[in-house]
Design an enzyme around this catalytic site. Structure first.
Site, mmCIF file in Angstrom:
data_model
loop_
_atom_site.group_PDB
_atom_site.id
_atom_site.type_symbol
_atom_site.label_atom_id
_atom_site.label_comp_id
_atom_site.label_asym_id
_atom_site.label_seq_id
_atom_site.Cartn_x
_atom_site.Cartn_y
_atom_site.Cartn_z
ATOM 1 N N GLY A 153 1.041 -0.801 0.234
ATOM 2 C CA GLY A 153 0.195 -0.138 0.320
ATOM 3 C C GLY A 153 0.684 1.234 -0.225
ATOM 4 O O GLY A 153 2.187 1.373 -0.447
ATOM 5 N N LEU A 154 0.539 2.031 0.938
ATOM 6 C CA LEU A 154 1.354 3.460 0.103
ATOM 7 C C LEU A 154 1.487 3.987 -0.487
ATOM 8 O O LEU A 154 2.343 4.260 -0.539
ATOM 9 C CB LEU A 154 2.616 3.459 1.546
ATOM 10 C CG LEU A 154 2.595 3.164 2.837
ATOM 11 C CD1 LEU A 154 3.908 2.633 3.524
ATOM 12 C CD2 LEU A 154 1.983 3.737 3.578
ATOM 13 N N CYS A 155 0.189 4.243 -1.438
ATOM 14 C CA CYS A 155 0.329 4.490 -2.958
ATOM 15 C C CYS A 155 -1.011 4.653 -2.966
ATOM 16 O O CYS A 155 -1.844 4.675 -4.133
ATOM 17 C CB CYS A 155 0.786 3.183 -3.739
ATOM 18 S SG CYS A 155 0.001 1.752 -3.638
ATOM 19 N N GLY A 156 -1.446 5.666 -2.263
ATOM 20 C CA GLY A 156 -3.148 6.436 -2.430
ATOM 21 C C GLY A 156 -4.059 5.527 -3.358
ATOM 22 O O GLY A 156 -4.235 4.029 -2.347
#
Lengths: 143, 297
Positions: B88-91
């Site tokens: 994740g951590l990708c909008g």
């Protein structure tokens, strides 16, 4: 009139430039290609490919593919291709052992068997090319 | 109102978060560049392979015949290779691609099954009732054609033995550093535009000698070209993923900076307040003492 040779794999251009002669492991036999060669389309088997430029000879380990020769252009679309000094002997050796191991218990499907056999062939060619290079130029690395 | 000490602790933790998001941002930026370069590196093979195919086609009477090129009159099942991210951590990157895949599945009039590359897309499409026949997650960090070869092989096999009649690639296309978009493209049967050379070689076709027959050459080249498509899609998806991550991380860094400013302000206020109240205490104490002394006198 020199030959223009390109060796490309799906991942990179391995060689591109003018050469005097190439020796190619065609599936129907080894082909020596000089300038003004007749147009040929052929598949390749895993083997060594030699490139001569002047007095220098370079060797590559090729893992099968296709060659297109026409108009003094030799285009090699290889499944894999490495120059002799790029080959990691330890890794090739490991791959060879792995493939041999896998062949001891032949897989169910024919396709898998072919793939393993092809991998074995590739690793053997790699080792052969790399070892010859070492003998010729001494071993600085990879032992 | 929090005590100055509590606020100070929060500032410290936000600062740590900002350090991490900043680091991730620059790591992602580097990986975008690498993925782009890797996409570029696949182009020469694709170009030369197409030229060669055009020559083969011309030689075998204008039309190339091969099972991988055959369009089937009735389509009874479709397969989708879904490429997403592992992390994740990708909008909205992963949810966007999963939504596109889900939409494709709903709009299809025949059953759709999935081969997944990337954990997040796998989990998302599974939760929405997608049927997954094979999963090749996690993605390698430095993908080679060999890494995606099993996935491509699985799709080719399913197509050739008639389990599915069409195979699609669902991935996030990397148009530019500022623009990426989720797309669904047909992979098999191979599209004409996949095979057409970029510019028609105007020179007359050489009279080739074949070693073995042309069909053997197609057998070698077409699966390679199919794999190459999957490989390129994966690289583009990676470039898009890291771009999305870079942007998400930059926003997080900016937010953290903003939060630090706000927190510092309230820290100063809280500190000021405690000083003021201490001063008042001292002043009040002194005043009381003075009055007590005066009375005693």
């Amino acid at each position: 009139m020199p030959l223009h040779l390109e060796i490309v794999t799906t991942e990179r251009v391995v060689f591109s430039g003018e050469v005097d002669m190439v020796t190619i492991p065609g599936s129907g036999g080894v082909m020596g290609v000089l300038p003004r060669h007749a147009p040929v389309l052929s598949t390749l088997r895993p083997g060594e490919l030699r490139v001569r430029i002047g007095n220098e000879v370079y060797e590559y380990a090729i893992g099968g593919g296709v060659v297109d020769i026409h108009d003094n252009r030799v285009i090699i679309l290889a499944d894999s291709a490495e120059r002799a000094d790029e080959i990691d002997i330890a890794r090739a050796e490991a791959a060879r052992r792995r493939a041999e191991e896998m062949l001891k218990n032949p897989p169910a499907s024919k396709e898998d068997l072919f793939q393993i056999e092809a991998a074995l062939k590739r690793s053997r060619v790699r080792l052969q090319v790399a070892r010859r290079y070492q003998r010729q130029f001494g071993s600085e690395s990879n032992v | 109102m929090a005590t100055p000490r509590e606020i100070k602790r929060r500032i410290r933790s936000v600062r740590n978060v900002r350090q991490i998001t900043k680091a991730l941002e620059s790591v992602a930026a580097g990986r975008v560049r690498r993925a782009q370069q890797m996409v570029e590196a696949t182009r020469p093979y694709a170009r030369l392979a197409r030229e060669l195919l055009a020559n083969v086609a011309a030689l075998s009477g204008g039309e190339t015949r091969h099972p991988l090129l055959d369009t089937r009159s009735t389509v009874k099942a479709r397969e989708v290779i879904l490429i997403s991210g592992d992390r994740g951590l990708c909008g909205a990157f992963n949810s966007n691609i999963a939504r596109t895949a889900y939409q494709f599945m709903r709009e299809s009039n025949v059953p759709v099954r999935f081969i997944t590359l990337g954990k997040k897309g796998r989990d998302l499409i599974f939760r929405r009732g997608g049927r997954i026949v094979a999963d090749f997650s996690p993605l390698p960090s430095r993908p080679t054609v060999l890494d995606i070869s099993p996935a491509a092989r699985a799709a080719i096999d399913d197509f050739l033995n008639g389990e599915v009649d069409e195979v699609y690639l669902c991935y996030t296309e990397f148009l530019s550093p500022a623009q990426q978009r989720p797309v669904v493209r047909r992979l098999l049967p191979l599209l004409a535009e996949t095979l057409a050379p970029e510019q028609r070689p105007s020179a007359p076709r050489p009279a080739y000698e074949f070693e073995p027959e042309p069909s053997q050459i197609l057998n070698t080249l077409l699966p390679r070209l199919t794999e190459l498509q999957v490989y390129q899609a994966l690289l583009e998806s990676l470039a898009s993923f890291y771009t999305a991550q870079r942007i998400a991380m930059r926003n997080a860094t900016d937010n953290a900076s903003e939060l630090i400013v706000t927190l510092t302000l309230s820290y100063n206020k809280a500190r000021q307040q405690s000083i003021t109240s201490e001063l008042l205490d001292i002043a009040g104490g002194a005043e009381a003492l003075r009055q007590a002394l005066e009375q005693a006198r």
